[in-house]
Write an enzyme that holds these catalytic residues in place. Structure first.
Site, PDB file in Angstrom:
ATOM      1  N   ILE A 206       0.971  -1.372  -0.066  1.00  0.00           N
ATOM      2  CA  ILE A 206       0.183  -0.120  -0.102  1.00  0.00           C
ATOM      3  C   ILE A 206       0.918   1.265   0.068  1.00  0.00           C
ATOM      4  CG2 ILE A 206      -0.179  -0.178   2.632  1.00  0.00           C
ATOM      5  CD1 ILE A 206      -3.112   1.111   2.644  1.00  0.00           C
ATOM      6  N   SER A 207       0.628   2.303  -0.957  1.00  0.00           N
ATOM      7  CA  SER A 207       1.648   3.287  -1.046  1.00  0.00           C
ATOM      8  C   SER A 207       1.572   4.162   0.297  1.00  0.00           C
ATOM      9  CB  SER A 207       1.124   4.170  -2.206  1.00  0.00           C
ATOM     10  OG  SER A 207       1.277   3.550  -3.345  1.00  0.00           O
TER      11      SER A 207
END
Ligand code: SAH
Length: 216
Positions: A63-64
């Site tokens: 997940i960024s």
């Protein structure tokens, strides 16, 4: 899935941190302040959900980092009702941020396991306005084109022509371009065959890959 005062408090701090790092778009900050990022992560990472860092989501993907999500979303200049294509659904968090800003989101993921997981999560969360697709985002989503905006959330060696062609005139694409590290590009389609490129800071993304990975 619970969103407690503890989580809300952590989120407020995260929003303050993003502001101090230069994120100015109030609507982006509001969306990040509203969405429970811990829902998108394995329980093991709950304590870290509101730290400004990328985290693993399985299948070697991440997940960024919240700052990266905020930066890309800000560059995308999202407006209410816009039709947006996201490439790389991953955890679904970024898609949810766009939907919270009033966009109609189409999101593609090449890892079937992640795609299925996210579809189920959106169902549980009651997320509307995001349609998930399993496939190779390299080709975009021609059957739903053209889009007001396109957001690439994996690092690309180059920007596929097919994607640029799926932008409306005056539409914008935000994409991290480069092999080991990437520079953030904002591409505006100013006329049928004319694009303007603007380049922003350096980032590090998981790679944009060709083809799909079926669930085993
Ligand atoms: N937007 C995601 C970030 C996930 S990381 C989030 O908010 O969590 C990038 C994702 O892009 C990974 O899940 C990876 O599998 C996916 N990806 C890489 N190449 C792709 C392609 N050609 N088509 C679709 N998805 C791709």
């Amino acid at each position: 899935m619970k969103d407690t005062y503890y989580h809300k408090g952590m989120r407020k701090k995260l929003v303050q941190q993003l502001k101090s790092k230069g994120i100015e778009d109030q609507r982006v900050l509001e969306a990040i302040g509203a969405i429970p990022r811990h829902f998108f992560l394995d329980n093991a990472f709950e304590e870290l959900a509101y730290e400004d860092q990328a985290l693993p989501i399985g299948n070697e993907q991440t997940i960024s980092q919240p700052y990266t999500v905020a930066f890309q979303t800000q560059l995308l200049e999202v407006k209410q009702g816009e039709k947006i294509l996201e490439i790389g659904t991953g955890s679904g968090y970024q898609a949810c941020v766009l939907a919270a800003m009033g966009a109609k989101v189409y999101s593609i993921e090449r890892q079937e396991a992640l795609h299925l997981w996210t579809v189920e999560l959106f169902h549980k969360m009651g997320v509307k306005n995001v349609r998930c697709y399993f496939g190779d985002g390299y080709k975009g989503l021609p059957k739903k084109a053209p889009f007001d905006k396109i957001l690439l959330t994996a690092g690309a060696k180059e920007i596929p022509e097919q994607l640029k062609e799926q932008l409306k005139i005056k539409g914008k694409m935000v994409a991290p371009v480069g092999e080991k590290t990437q520079e953030m590009y904002q591409i505006t389609r100013v006329a049928e065959g004319e694009f303007i490129f603007q380049v922003y800071g350096k980032f590090k993304f998981v790679p944009f890959k060709r083809g799909v990975n079926k669930k085993k």
